[in-house]
Design a protein around this motif. Structure first.
Motif, PDB file in Angstrom:
ATOM      1  N   SER A 110       0.827  -1.214   0.000  1.00 34.34           N
ATOM      2  CA  SER A 110       0.000   0.000   0.000  1.00 34.34           C
ATOM      3  C   SER A 110       0.857   1.259   0.000  1.00 34.34           C
ATOM      4  N   GLY A 111       2.122   1.123   0.436  1.00 37.13           N
ATOM      5  CA  GLY A 111       3.010   2.285   0.427  1.00 37.13           C
ATOM      6  C   GLY A 111       2.889   3.151   1.671  1.00 37.13           C
ATOM      7  N   GLY A 144      -6.078  -1.100  -1.218  1.00 35.91           N
ATOM      8  CA  GLY A 144      -4.715  -0.626  -1.463  1.00 35.91           C
ATOM      9  C   GLY A 144      -4.065  -1.360  -2.629  1.00 35.91           C
ATOM     10  N   ALA A 169      -3.068  -0.023  -6.454  1.00 40.13           N
ATOM     11  CA  ALA A 169      -1.702  -0.147  -6.958  1.00 40.13           C
ATOM     12  C   ALA A 169      -1.645  -0.919  -8.269  1.00 40.13           C
ATOM     13  N   TYR A 171      -2.847  10.185   3.852  1.00 34.91           N
ATOM     14  CA  TYR A 171      -2.122   9.370   2.862  1.00 34.91           C
ATOM     15  C   TYR A 171      -2.991   9.150   1.624  1.00 34.91           C
ATOM     16  N   LEU A 181      -3.099   7.227  -2.293  1.00 30.90           N
ATOM     17  CA  LEU A 181      -2.497   6.313  -3.275  1.00 30.90           C
ATOM     18  C   LEU A 181      -3.215   6.548  -4.595  1.00 30.90           C
ATOM     19  N   HIS A 182      -2.454   6.911  -5.615  1.00 26.14           N
ATOM     20  CA  HIS A 182      -3.035   7.275  -6.910  1.00 26.14           C
ATOM     21  C   HIS A 182      -4.138   8.302  -6.731  1.00 26.14           C
TER      22      HIS A 182
END
Lengths: 233, 268, 242
Positions: free
Chosen positions: B37-38, B192, B196, B254, B256-257
């Motif tokens: 998930s980073g 997540g 990704a 946070y 993600l994309h």
């Protein structure tokens, strides 16, 4: 902490009580690898024969290529075939990915260079007079080839056993191409990888022991066969 | 002379001990999906900056992560499998468990959605439709948190998944998603990993939002009573920090994309 | 098929063989008649073995022609016929890793003979070489002389027109040599042609038809009218004297 001996003990228990899921995995492993070896062997031995018995341009290069291919990691073979067999890949229409056939293909590619390299060195060391003798006694080239294979059978069996040893214990390409599907493409090495990731070490060790027993058995067998070969030299 | 050597030797010993204590990083076992998930790449450097504790992340399956905790091979565990976490603590292997955030699972599948689950509100209904249409479903089959969630959902839908349509893969989330894409099947995936990977597979997000799909994350210190040699002090620091205002805000912010992924549970 | 002894059944024409730049055999021509016993001599590397292997259809030369029963043939058209009619025996004959019986039966099986016919022929061949008692023995257990005899029997069983023996006696003791010479004489009596190579023309026991000497890739033949040897012909010197 779970000790190695406790895990091994439980592993033996699983093996000898005939734990069906364990034996299914073992069965899949053998059926896939034996088929892969059976399909690869004729081509591999024929290739080795051509490389050992005929002189043609590029022969040395080919031998070097096969020797180099020995050290290609299984995952690279797996990845290459994956890309080819994937829906988006050039062979995607075959719908082979995540089937036993894909695993067989991967294992064939893996054992082929080893088979060629070892059979080549066995045939290279064989006596050229055998080939000429067979021909002069009226054998066809195909028949003469079979005679040579019979004469070098100990070396060739060694090549087959070593190749089998390589593919039965191989995890990278089987995992990628077979997908580790329960009761279908889950073989011993991918199951060990899975059991380890789950933290169930006993099952992993049980499967590892099967591989170990088999390796021992094959090596004893090979020793017997080659021992017999030495006596009559 | 002898005294001097002894002094020197003791000093060396002390010094090396000090080094060992100071340099010992915190070993954390977590799941591959957490690492993929980073989030940890944002969270852990910030934690180190504030506390000076370096965290070594070992990303494995949920089962293995808990096993590593059980064996005392790590100091702290961050997973998302409520029942297994509770068992881990109940058996005395873990302590100071905190549920500090959650994300959610979604069901993804082929673009043409043969089981027609798109827009279905209840996830159990969607899964019943998948089974009813005999569409392929790829299961993780690896005892991971995601696998356990999936099994719970089948149970809730009163289905015993079995047969040719149900494929137990026994691999990580990324691989299972690729398999689902190749085999035109459905799968349950954490958001997540989906975010990704979604650019790399030919699939669509088809079902989301049901409460049952929530996926709470827990962080647990390995019990020093069971394994005295673990780094409990730093483990506790990490647990306190992810529960703190600073940690929780980082989790909230946070992306993600460009999409939010985790929802903090302890934000004041 | 019976053939007139005086008419050659095989003519080798204009044979040239080279290894890279080096010419081994240069424009040779040779005739072969039934029951003819030919001694082939020449220094090491003069191409004796090469010539035998070309005759046996095992080696393709750069240039060659054959006349078989009056018909002109190139190599491609004749090598199968050569392999059928001519048997080549290595200096150290190669015996397959099986019993003496199976070795002798090898060529017969290729002819698709029945089991009984094979058995009868092998028995006959074993009788020829007087090794009936070794039929079941693995060939690796035989002595050098016995191996040589088994190889001859194995070739004989196929009833070839011509047998090519590469230095058959060079590695044998005196007794084995005697047996080998007797065998060659028997082959000749059965109208099987024999070409054999040797360093030393120590051939008192053999009824030679001709002596061929290879020199510098070319051929010096001396057809022999009388019993051999009246003298040892040194064709090299003869040439040098010319």
């Amino acid at each position: 902490m779970e000790s190695l001996s406790a895990a091994s003990y439980q592993a033996l228990y699983l093996l000898f009580t005939g734990d069906s899921s364990l034996w299914t995995i073992i069965g899949i492993s053998f059926s896939v690898s034996v088929r892969a070896l059976l399909y690869a062997a004729p081509f591999g031995i024929l290739t080795a024969f051509v490389l050992a018995y005929f002189r043609f341009p590029g022969r040395r290069l080919l031998v070097s290529i096969f020797n180099t291919a020995l050290s290609i990691p299984a995952v690279v073979v797996g990845l290459t075939l994956y890309i080819l067999l994937s829906k988006a890949g050039p062979l995607g229409a075959w719908r082979l990915l995540f089937t036993q056939d894909a695993m067989i293909l991967g294992q064939m590619c893996l054992c082929f260079p080893l088979l060629v390299a070892m059979a080549h060195s066995a045939l290279q060391a064989s006596d050229r007079r055998a080939w000429e003798t067979a021909l002069t006694l009226g054998a066809s080239p195909l028949r003469a080839l079979l005679t040579i294979l019979h004469e070098t059978r100990f070396g060739l069996i060694g090549a087959l056993v070593a190749s089998f040893g390589r593919i039965i214990a191989e995890v990278g390409s089987s995992m990628m191409l077979g997908g580790n599907i329960l009761n279908y493409t889950r073989n011993i090495p991918t199951a060990i990888a899975l059991e380890t990731s789950k933290g169930s070490f006993a099952e992993g060790i049980a499967l590892g022991m099967v591989l170990l027993f088999m390796a021992l058995f094959l090596n004893i067998l090979l020793g017997q066969v080659q021992g017999k070969g030495e006596v009559i030299q | 002379m002898y005294k001097k050597i002894r002094l020197l030797f003791s000093l060396c010993l002390l010094w090396s001990l000090a080094i060992a204590v100071q340099a010992a990083p915190l070993r954390m076992a977590t799941t591959t999906s957490t690492q993929n998930s980073g989030l940890l790449d944002i969270l852990l450097p910030a934690f180190q900056k504030q506390t000076g504790v370096e965290v070594h992340v070992i990303a494995v399956g949920t089962g293995k992560a808990l096993k590593m905790g059980r064996d005392g091979d790590v100091d702290v565990v961050m997973v998302h499998a409520v029942a297994a976490e509770e068992k881990f603590v109940a058996e005395g292997f873990g302590t100071d468990r905190v549920q500090f955030m959650y994300n959610d699972f979604v069901i993804v599948g082929p673009n043409n959605d043969p089981a027609a689950i798109k827009g279905v509100k209840s996830v159990t209904e969607a899964m019943t439709k998948i089974q009813g249409s005999q569409s392929k479903f790829i299961s993780r089959g690896d005892d991971s948190g995601t696998h356990k969630k999936e099994q719970a959902l089948w149970q809730a839908a009163n289905i015993q998944p079995d047969g040719n349509w149900y494929i137990e893969a026994g691999q990580g989330m990324g691989k299972v998603l690729q398999m689902a894409s190749e085999l035109d099947g459905y799968t349950l995936i954490d958001r997540g990993t989906w975010l990704a990977y979604k650019g790399k597979v030919d699939m669509s997000l088809l079902n989301e939002g049901d409460n049952q799909l929530s996926n709470p994350y827990g962080v647990i210190a390995v019990n020093p009573a069971k394994h005295p040699d673990t780094n409990y002090a730093d483990a506790k620091k990490l647990i306190d920090w992810v529960s703190s205002q600073d940690g929780q805000e980082l989790i909230r912010d946070y992306r993600l994309h460009g999409e939010p992924l985790f929802i903090p549970l302890l934000l004041k | 098929m019976t053939l007139d002894n005086n008419r050659p059944w095989l003519k080798l024409q204009k044979l040239t063989f080279n290894r890279g730049e080096r010419i081994i055999l240069n424009n040779l021509s040779l005739d072969f008649r039934a029951g003819e016993l030919t001694l082939l001599t020449g220094q090491n590397g003069s191409g004796k073995t090469t010539l035998l292997r070309i005759l046996a259809g095992l080696l393709k030369p750069r240039q060659v022609g054959f006349e078989i029963a009056g018909n002109q043939r190139n190599w491609r058209q004749s090598y199968r016929y050569l392999r059928e009619q001519i048997c080549y025996l290595h200096q150290h004959p190669y015996l397959f890793d099986c019993s003496v019986y199976d070795n002798i039966a090898y060529g017969l099986k290729r002819k698709k003979l029945g089991r009984q016919a094979i058995g009868a022929k092998v028995a006959e061949a074993l009788e020829l070489i007087s090794l009936e008692h070794l039929a079941k023995r693995n060939c690796h257990e035989l002595s050098g002389g016995e191996k040589q005899r088994v190889a001859i029997a194995r070739a004989w069983a196929l009833s070839p027109r011509l047998m090519l023996l590469d230095e058959p006696v060079s590695n044998l003791d005196k007794r084995s040599r005697g047996i080998c010479y007797d065998l060659i004489n028997q082959l000749q009596q059965q109208q099987i042609g024999v070409v054999y190579t040797s360093h030393e023309p120590q051939t008192g026991k053999l009824n030679l038809s001709r002596h061929i000497h290879l020199y510098d890739g070319e051929l010096s033949t001396k057809p022999l009218q009388t019993t051999y040897p009246p003298t040892v012909i040194d064709l090299v010197k003869e040439r040098a004297g010319k």
